[in-house]
Scaffold this active site. Structure first.
Site, PDB file in Angstrom:
ATOM      1  N   SER A 114       0.831  -1.209   0.000  1.00  7.61           N
ATOM      2  CA  SER A 114       0.000   0.000   0.000  1.00  7.61           C
ATOM      3  C   SER A 114       0.862   1.253   0.000  1.00  7.61           C
ATOM      4  O   SER A 114       1.914   1.300   0.642  1.00  7.61           O
ATOM      5  CB  SER A 114      -0.893   0.009   1.251  1.00  7.61           C
ATOM      6  OG  SER A 114      -1.376   1.325   1.486  1.00  7.61           O
ATOM      7  N   TYR A 136      -2.173   5.971  -4.260  1.00  8.78           N
ATOM      8  CA  TYR A 136      -3.249   6.948  -4.437  1.00  8.78           C
ATOM      9  C   TYR A 136      -2.572   8.130  -5.104  1.00  8.78           C
ATOM     10  O   TYR A 136      -1.523   8.584  -4.623  1.00  8.78           O
ATOM     11  CB  TYR A 136      -3.813   7.374  -3.083  1.00  8.78           C
ATOM     12  CG  TYR A 136      -4.561   6.285  -2.345  1.00  8.78           C
ATOM     13  CD1 TYR A 136      -5.795   5.842  -2.804  1.00  8.78           C
ATOM     14  CD2 TYR A 136      -4.047   5.719  -1.181  1.00  8.78           C
ATOM     15  CE1 TYR A 136      -6.490   4.858  -2.124  1.00  8.78           C
ATOM     16  CE2 TYR A 136      -4.745   4.735  -0.487  1.00  8.78           C
ATOM     17  CZ  TYR A 136      -5.969   4.313  -0.971  1.00  8.78           C
ATOM     18  OH  TYR A 136      -6.664   3.349  -0.292  1.00  8.78           O
ATOM     19  N   THR A 162      -5.353   3.131  -7.162  1.00 13.53           N
ATOM     20  CA  THR A 162      -6.688   2.938  -6.558  1.00 13.53           C
ATOM     21  C   THR A 162      -7.554   4.158  -6.843  1.00 13.53           C
ATOM     22  O   THR A 162      -7.138   5.295  -6.588  1.00 13.53           O
ATOM     23  CB  THR A 162      -6.540   2.683  -5.046  1.00 13.53           C
ATOM     24  OG1 THR A 162      -5.755   1.514  -4.879  1.00 13.53           O
ATOM     25  CG2 THR A 162      -7.900   2.486  -4.393  1.00 13.53           C
ATOM     26  N   LYS A 261      -7.414  -0.208  -9.646  1.00 15.84           N
ATOM     27  CA  LYS A 261      -8.168  -0.905  -8.596  1.00 15.84           C
ATOM     28  C   LYS A 261      -9.318  -0.035  -8.106  1.00 15.84           C
ATOM     29  O   LYS A 261      -9.137   1.165  -7.883  1.00 15.84           O
ATOM     30  CB  LYS A 261      -7.227  -1.210  -7.421  1.00 15.84           C
ATOM     31  CG  LYS A 261      -7.915  -1.737  -6.167  1.00 15.84           C
ATOM     32  CD  LYS A 261      -6.895  -2.160  -5.125  1.00 15.84           C
ATOM     33  CE  LYS A 261      -7.541  -2.718  -3.877  1.00 15.84           C
ATOM     34  NZ  LYS A 261      -8.052  -1.703  -2.954  1.00 15.84           N
ATOM     35  N   HIS A 285     -13.500  -1.924  -2.234  1.00 14.57           N
ATOM     36  CA  HIS A 285     -12.590  -1.571  -1.135  1.00 14.57           C
ATOM     37  C   HIS A 285     -12.983  -2.323   0.142  1.00 14.57           C
ATOM     38  O   HIS A 285     -12.858  -1.808   1.248  1.00 14.57           O
ATOM     39  CB  HIS A 285     -12.649  -0.060  -0.893  1.00 14.57           C
ATOM     40  CG  HIS A 285     -11.333   0.578  -0.540  1.00 14.57           C
ATOM     41  ND1 HIS A 285     -10.609   1.322  -1.420  1.00 14.57           N
ATOM     42  CD2 HIS A 285     -10.616   0.603   0.621  1.00 14.57           C
ATOM     43  CE1 HIS A 285      -9.509   1.780  -0.818  1.00 14.57           C
ATOM     44  NE2 HIS A 285      -9.489   1.353   0.424  1.00 14.57           N
TER      45      HIS A 285
HETATM   46  C1  LIG Z   1      -6.938  -2.081   7.006  1.00 13.12           C
HETATM   47  C2  LIG Z   1      -7.158  -1.864   5.547  1.00 13.12           C
HETATM   48  C3  LIG Z   1      -6.431  -0.903   4.877  1.00 13.12           C
HETATM   49  C4  LIG Z   1      -6.602  -0.726   3.499  1.00 13.12           C
HETATM   50  N1  LIG Z   1      -5.816   0.169   2.843  1.00 13.12           N
HETATM   51  C5  LIG Z   1      -5.880   0.223   1.487  1.00 13.12           C
HETATM   52  C6  LIG Z   1      -4.948   1.014   0.771  1.00 13.12           C
HETATM   53  O1  LIG Z   1      -4.065   1.648   1.335  1.00 13.12           O
HETATM   54  N2  LIG Z   1      -5.057   1.041  -0.587  1.00 13.12           N
HETATM   55  C7  LIG Z   1      -6.014   0.315  -1.263  1.00 13.12           C
HETATM   56  O2  LIG Z   1      -6.065   0.364  -2.484  1.00 13.12           O
HETATM   57  N3  LIG Z   1      -6.896  -0.437  -0.591  1.00 13.12           N
HETATM   58  C8  LIG Z   1      -6.843  -0.524   0.753  1.00 13.12           C
HETATM   59  N4  LIG Z   1      -7.703  -1.341   1.422  1.00 13.12           N
HETATM   60  C9  LIG Z   1      -8.659  -2.161   0.666  1.00 13.12           C
HETATM   61  C10 LIG Z   1      -8.044  -3.520   0.301  1.00 13.12           C
HETATM   62  O3  LIG Z   1      -7.001  -3.365  -0.625  1.00 13.12           O
HETATM   63  C11 LIG Z   1      -9.077  -4.484  -0.306  1.00 13.12           C
HETATM   64  O4  LIG Z   1      -9.715  -3.837  -1.377  1.00 13.12           O
HETATM   65  C12 LIG Z   1     -10.120  -4.962   0.684  1.00 13.12           C
HETATM   66  O5  LIG Z   1      -9.559  -5.120   1.976  1.00 13.12           O
HETATM   67  C13 LIG Z   1     -10.669  -6.301   0.221  1.00 13.12           C
HETATM   68  O6  LIG Z   1     -11.689  -6.718   1.043  1.00 13.12           O
HETATM   69  P1  LIG Z   1     -11.519  -7.803   2.216  1.00 13.12           P
HETATM   70  O7  LIG Z   1     -10.817  -7.119   3.348  1.00 13.12           O
HETATM   71  O8  LIG Z   1     -12.942  -8.119   2.551  1.00 13.12           O
HETATM   72  O9  LIG Z   1     -10.758  -8.974   1.683  1.00 13.12           O
HETATM   73  C14 LIG Z   1      -7.564  -1.509   2.806  1.00 13.12           C
HETATM   74  C15 LIG Z   1      -8.298  -2.466   3.497  1.00 13.12           C
HETATM   75  C16 LIG Z   1      -8.105  -2.671   4.846  1.00 13.12           C
HETATM   76  C17 LIG Z   1      -8.895  -3.744   5.544  1.00 13.12           C
END
Ligand SMILES: Cc1cc2nc3c(=O)[nH]c(=O)nc-3n(C[C@H](O)[C@H](O)[C@H](O)COP(=O)(O)O)c2cc1C
Length: 389
Positions: A114, A136, A162, A261, A285
């Site tokens: 990330s 981002y 993203t 994404k 997300h």
């Molecule tokens: C704690 C956390 C932080 C996240 N941070 C980002 C991020 O920095 N960039 C991003 O594109 N998605 C981020 N996401 C989304 C994840 O990449 C992903 O799309 C999502 O967690 C998938 O769903 P799931 O947790 O049900 O498997 C984050 C998700 C979580 C749980």
């Protein structure tokens, strides 16, 4: 059996990981990882969507040799899944991003680092096989150019942009659990930490002692603000004007694989493909942005219709091997998991992440045997029906 092995033996599937994460992490941090937007409608829809489909297994096929190997964007991976990008992972687990990147590389699956992370991207890029970075976009062109140049210099091959984060989501639920970004020190926060002594020592104390207060390291070409601060300093403002022209600019400047994404609308998928993007990740997300969005799995068939023969990946709500196989049957090339790997790293560091990868590989292998297939590419709609049929 070592203590670590005993702890891991209690984790038998990804649902166990969620329970372990809750027990291990201080309330505000668990609140942040588990968080879903507003009333949790997107989150619930993500899980419910898998019930739209039922398997139709074939009997008496030789399933003595099963391979999960999958090709994606010019590389062979050991399994059709990877770790989704998660911000501030180094607060859940000591050196969280490194831990996840190492375990993933070791297992031969991708881990997307990330951009909202607390360890300099260059440290992660040094791990052999760690070559996915998520960004981002900064709000201005010089900022975007400088960030892309840094990501390229670090040596990443796959850049994920993203696009479902025009503004930060409603902070109500995070506020209630005591989480903010940056985190504001308070007595309450200290008490929340004190009741989780393992996290306090293994993650918090060791991080402060060896690395000082973590900063956002990778949102821009230069170091960002500290993650713990009395001042609310918005790293995410000034991005509401970003549009497809900015993506075109990234495409011009980024020579490696470009992945978008956070796509849900089939027209957006078509547009991304037309702009020369190499792949997309259909995602809401994990239900953390707009509440009440359609589940990625539900819109997946329309997205694939819109783009034809083009790599479409997916995440949000995947927890079982059967979930992965349903998405593959619908035409997804690859699946990413978020929260479960965050909890795995929090609970048992690199060993926890390796254990989780193995669990998922075992689940998918077992499910394939029961379905009567031996290779990932055999997983198509001939093995599935909509649940109504
Ligand atoms: C704690 C956390 C932080 C996240 N941070 C980002 C991020 O920095 N960039 C991003 O594109 N998605 C981020 N996401 C989304 C994840 O990449 C992903 O799309 C999502 O967690 C998938 O769903 P799931 O947790 O049900 O498997 C984050 C998700 C979580 C749980």
């Amino acid at each position: 059996m070592t203590r670590q092995q005993r702890r891991l033996s209690r984790i038998r599937n990804f649902l166990d990981l969620e329970r372990a994460g809750k027990r291990h992490l201080p309330r505000p941090l668990h609140g942040y990882v588990a968080n879903a937007a507003e009333d949790g409608k997107s989150l619930a829809a993500n899980r419910a969507a898998f019930d739209d489909y039922s398997f139709l297994p074939r009997a008496l096929t030789d399933v003595s040799r099963i391979s999960l190997e999958t090709e994606l964007l010019g590389k062979r991976y050991a399994a059709p899944f990877g770790i989704a990008p998660m911000g501030i992972s180094a607060l859940s687990a000591y050196r969280g991003d490194l831990v996840m990147a190492r375990a993933a590389a070791q297992a031969g699956v991708p881990m997307i680092m990330s951009g909202s992370s607390l360890i300099p991207m260059e440290e992660v890029a040094r791990i052999e096989g760690a070559d996915w970075f998520q960004a981002y976009l900064p709000g201005d062109r010089p900022g975007i150019e400088a960030l892309i140049a840094r990501i390229q210099r670090a040596g990443f091959r796959n850049l994920v942009i993203t696009v479902d984060y025009a503004v930060p989501p409603n902070p109500d639920n995070n506020r209630r659990s005591g989480f903010s970004s940056p985190i504001r020190p308070s007595v309450r926060l200290a008490l929340d930490g004190l009741v989780k002594p393992r996290w306090l020592y293994e993650t918090f104390y060791k991080t402060l002692r060896h690395h000082g207060i973590p900063h956002f390291e990778n949102n821009h070409a230069t170091r960002g603000i500290p993650v713990i601060s009395r001042h609310v300093n918005r790293d995410f403002s000034g991005r509401t004007h970003l549009d497809w022209d900015y993506l075109a600019m990234v495409r011009e400047r980024w020579p490696g694989n470009l992945i978008v994404k956070g796509i849900l609308h089939p027209e957006d998928a078509r547009r991304a493909k037309a702009q020369g993007v190499d792949a997309i990740i259909v995602s809401n997300h994990g239900g953390r942005q707009l509440d009440g969005t359609i589940a990625p799995l539900r819109i997946l068939p329309e997205v694939i219709d819109a783009v034809g023969d083009f790599p479409v990946m997916i995440d949000s709500g995947f927890r079982r091997g059967t979930d992965v196989l349903k998405a593959l049957a619908l035409g997804a090339r690859f699946v990413f998991f978020g929260r479960p790997f965050n909890y795995a790293a929090a609970y048992a560091g690199e060993a926890g992440v390796s254990h989780a990868i193995r669990l998922m590989q075992d689940e998918i292998t077992r499910d394939m045997a029961l379905l009567g297939i031996t290779e990932i590419r055999q997983m198509d709609m001939s093995r599935m029906r909509t649940a109504r049929e």
